[in-house]
Design an enzyme around this catalytic site. Structure first.
Site, short mmCIF file in Angstrom:
data_model
loop_
_atom_site.label_atom_id
_atom_site.label_comp_id
_atom_site.label_asym_id
_atom_site.label_seq_id
_atom_site.Cartn_x
_atom_site.Cartn_y
_atom_site.Cartn_z
N LYS A 138 -58.42 -8.04 -36.13
CA LYS A 138 -57.76 -9.31 -35.92
C LYS A 138 -57.17 -9.36 -34.51
O LYS A 138 -56.83 -8.30 -33.99
CB LYS A 138 -56.68 -9.59 -36.97
N TYR A 223 -49.92 -12.80 -37.85
CA TYR A 223 -49.41 -12.33 -39.14
C TYR A 223 -48.53 -13.38 -39.79
O TYR A 223 -48.52 -13.52 -41.03
CB TYR A 223 -48.62 -11.02 -38.97
P1 NAD Z 1 -56.53 0.07 -27.35
O1 NAD Z 1 -56.38 -0.39 -25.94
O2 NAD Z 1 -55.74 1.23 -27.79
O3 NAD Z 1 -58.07 0.39 -27.65
C1 NAD Z 1 -59.09 -0.49 -27.25
C2 NAD Z 1 -60.39 0.28 -27.14
O4 NAD Z 1 -61.39 -0.61 -26.65
C3 NAD Z 1 -60.31 1.45 -26.14
O5 NAD Z 1 -60.91 2.59 -26.70
C4 NAD Z 1 -61.09 0.97 -24.95
O6 NAD Z 1 -61.74 2.02 -24.25
C5 NAD Z 1 -62.11 0.05 -25.59
N1 NAD Z 1 -62.66 -0.93 -24.65
C6 NAD Z 1 -63.95 -1.26 -24.59
N2 NAD Z 1 -64.16 -2.13 -23.59
C7 NAD Z 1 -62.98 -2.33 -23.01
C8 NAD Z 1 -62.56 -3.12 -21.90
N3 NAD Z 1 -63.42 -3.88 -21.20
N4 NAD Z 1 -61.26 -3.12 -21.58
C9 NAD Z 1 -60.38 -2.40 -22.27
N5 NAD Z 1 -60.72 -1.61 -23.33
C10 NAD Z 1 -62.02 -1.59 -23.69
O7 NAD Z 1 -56.23 -1.21 -28.25
P2 NAD Z 1 -55.92 -1.19 -29.80
O8 NAD Z 1 -54.47 -1.22 -30.00
O9 NAD Z 1 -56.72 -0.14 -30.44
O10 NAD Z 1 -56.47 -2.64 -30.25
C11 NAD Z 1 -57.86 -2.89 -30.45
C12 NAD Z 1 -58.03 -4.06 -31.45
O11 NAD Z 1 -57.41 -3.69 -32.68
C13 NAD Z 1 -57.38 -5.37 -31.03
O12 NAD Z 1 -58.18 -6.45 -31.43
C14 NAD Z 1 -56.07 -5.39 -31.79
O13 NAD Z 1 -55.58 -6.68 -32.07
C15 NAD Z 1 -56.48 -4.69 -33.08
N6 NAD Z 1 -55.34 -4.03 -33.75
C16 NAD Z 1 -55.15 -4.29 -35.06
C17 NAD Z 1 -54.10 -3.70 -35.74
C18 NAD Z 1 -53.90 -3.95 -37.20
O14 NAD Z 1 -52.87 -3.55 -37.73
N7 NAD Z 1 -54.86 -4.55 -37.90
C19 NAD Z 1 -53.23 -2.85 -35.05
C20 NAD Z 1 -53.47 -2.58 -33.71
C21 NAD Z 1 -54.53 -3.19 -33.06
#
Ligand code: NAD
Length: 373
Positions: A138, A223
């Site tokens: 999401k 949320y």
């Molecule tokens: P993060 O920055 O920790 O991880 C993102 C990942 O995407 C990294 O491994 C990165 O290398 C990769 N990536 C690929 N192409 C990229 C680019 N061009 N620029 C930047 N990163 C790139 O982020 P996150 O916190 O893991 O969030 C990722 C997704 O998960 C988002 O959509 C966020 O909303 C969602 N999320 C959901 C929940 C939940 O509780 N459901 C919690 C946290 C995050």
């Protein structure tokens, strides 16, 4: 600190407490004895090995029906690390260039896209074209149009599309939904939500519109929107919204800091909500009916969640959300089970349409924006 094993046992206990609330886990009710699972598994590859991807991978160690078998990343070192950490087979590891050849890999059933929001669309469509089911985090996309394209691509490919709405599987949230659906709260008169946190590093992708699609509303305000929908059982017909920006350097044009917003529901009530990237301790869902109330606070974090009603504290098991979610999604894909409210692409699209309407209301100085079906 919880252990994986204790979580697993708690999870089984939770299922036996509420088989109707967690129908996808009903089979686990028979006894509290942990017996090895011998049925079909949903084989998952995670794409985007960042902080949330890692949380999902860790949680999946507790899963029964869902199994982490593969990974997709742009960083070779992360693939190597995941290979040894999670015991992945080298043939199930992909980079962003060779990812489309996953179509020739029968050992992977579903790709779970966990990248920055705006990138969900392209990866989801590539996975669908490769004949894989898709789970996307999401918000499901950076905007409504992208979300619609994802739904169309998955329909065309004949694969399922789901959105990582972990709370739909979580026991406190299920209990709030049950109280509303069963009529124990009576006629719903009000829903009030606050969701927010103070975001750190000013250089992260969440504060870049080209990767995030928006600000706090896309990430945490969603949320509130989702909670109003499952807390009331109604689909909003209009929104009004107001934005507050106290720090225009950190929260640039197109990145919302704090938004207060209202959603008009068909039964005439108005839900009042807020979303923020600039303050902590805003994590509450309150549903008031003419017979009782239910409140979750905290309501959206990874837990432990807490709740109370007019009858006292809510007693629900503390579980690993992502393990419940992934086993629940496996049950949907493998066994045709369903969950209400759903976690499909249409559910994600509904939230995206409301987010766009909120942004439109802000652009028009708080004007009421009607939502079309
Ligand atoms: P993060 O920055 O920790 O991880 C993102 C990942 O995407 C990294 O491994 C990165 O290398 C990769 N990536 C690929 N192409 C990229 C680019 N061009 N620029 C930047 N990163 C790139 O982020 P996150 O916190 O893991 O969030 C990722 C997704 O998960 C988002 O959509 C966020 O909303 C969602 N999320 C959901 C929940 C939940 O509780 N459901 C919690 C946290 C995050």
């Amino acid at each position: 600190m919880k252990t994986n094993r204790r979580d697993f046992i708690q999870r089984l206990a939770g299922a036996s407490l509420g088989a109707s609330a967690l129908p996808f886990l009903a089979d686990a009710n028979a006894s509290s004895e942990v017996v090895p699972y011998a049925g079909k598994t949903l084989n998952v590859a995670i794409l985007g090995l960042g902080s949330y991807g890692t949380r999902v991978a860790e949680a999946m160690k507790e899963c029964k029906q869902a199994k982490l078998v593969g990974a997709v990343s742009g960083t070779p070192a992360k693939l190597e690390q995941w290979k040894s950490k999670y015991g992945l087979d080298a043939k199930n590891l992909y980079n962003y260039e060779n990812f489309d050849s996953i179509k020739n890999n029968p050992d992977i059933d579903v790709v779970y896209v966990i990248t920055p929001n705006v990138l969900h669309k392209d990866f989801a469509i590539r996975a669908a074209k490769a004949g894989k089911h898709v789970i996307t985090e999401k918000p499901m996309a950076g905007n409504v149009k992208d979300a619609q394209e994802m739904i169309a691509a998955c329909q065309k490919a004949g694969v399922k599309l789901m959105v990582g709405y972990r709370l739909h599987f979580e026991p406190f949230t299920r209990e709030l939904i049950r109280l509303r659906e069963s009529g124990e709260l009576g006629k719903i008169l009000h829903v009030n939500t606050q969701t927010g946190f103070r975001i750190g590093d000013p250089n992260q992708w969440r504060l870049k519109r080209e990767l995030a699609g928006g600000g706090g509303m896309m990430d945490i305000g969603i949320y509130s929107i989702n909670a109003v929908r499952y807390g009331s059982g109604e689909e909003p017909i209009w929104v009004t919204a107001q934005e507050v920006k106290t720090d225009p350097v950190k929260f640039k044009e197109g990145i919302d800091e704090t938004i207060t917003f209202q959603m008009g529901l068909p039964n005439g009530i108005i839900a009042s909500c807020s979303s923020s990237y600039n303050f902590n301790n805003a994590d509450r869902i309150f549903v008031a009916g003419d017979k009782g109330f239910a409140e979750l606070a905290p309501a959206t974090g990874y837990g432990p969640l807490k709740g109370r009603t007019n009858k006292g504290p809510m007693d629900q098991p503390v579980v690993t959300h992502q393990a419940y979610q992934m086993d629940g999604m496996a049950d949907i894909i493998l066994n045709g089970k369903s969950i209400s409210p759903p976690v499909d692409g249409q559910e994600g699209l509904k939230d995206m349409k409301i987010i766009e309407a909120i942004y439109e209301s802000i652009r028009q100085d708080g004007k009421r924006i009607n939502l079309k079906g």
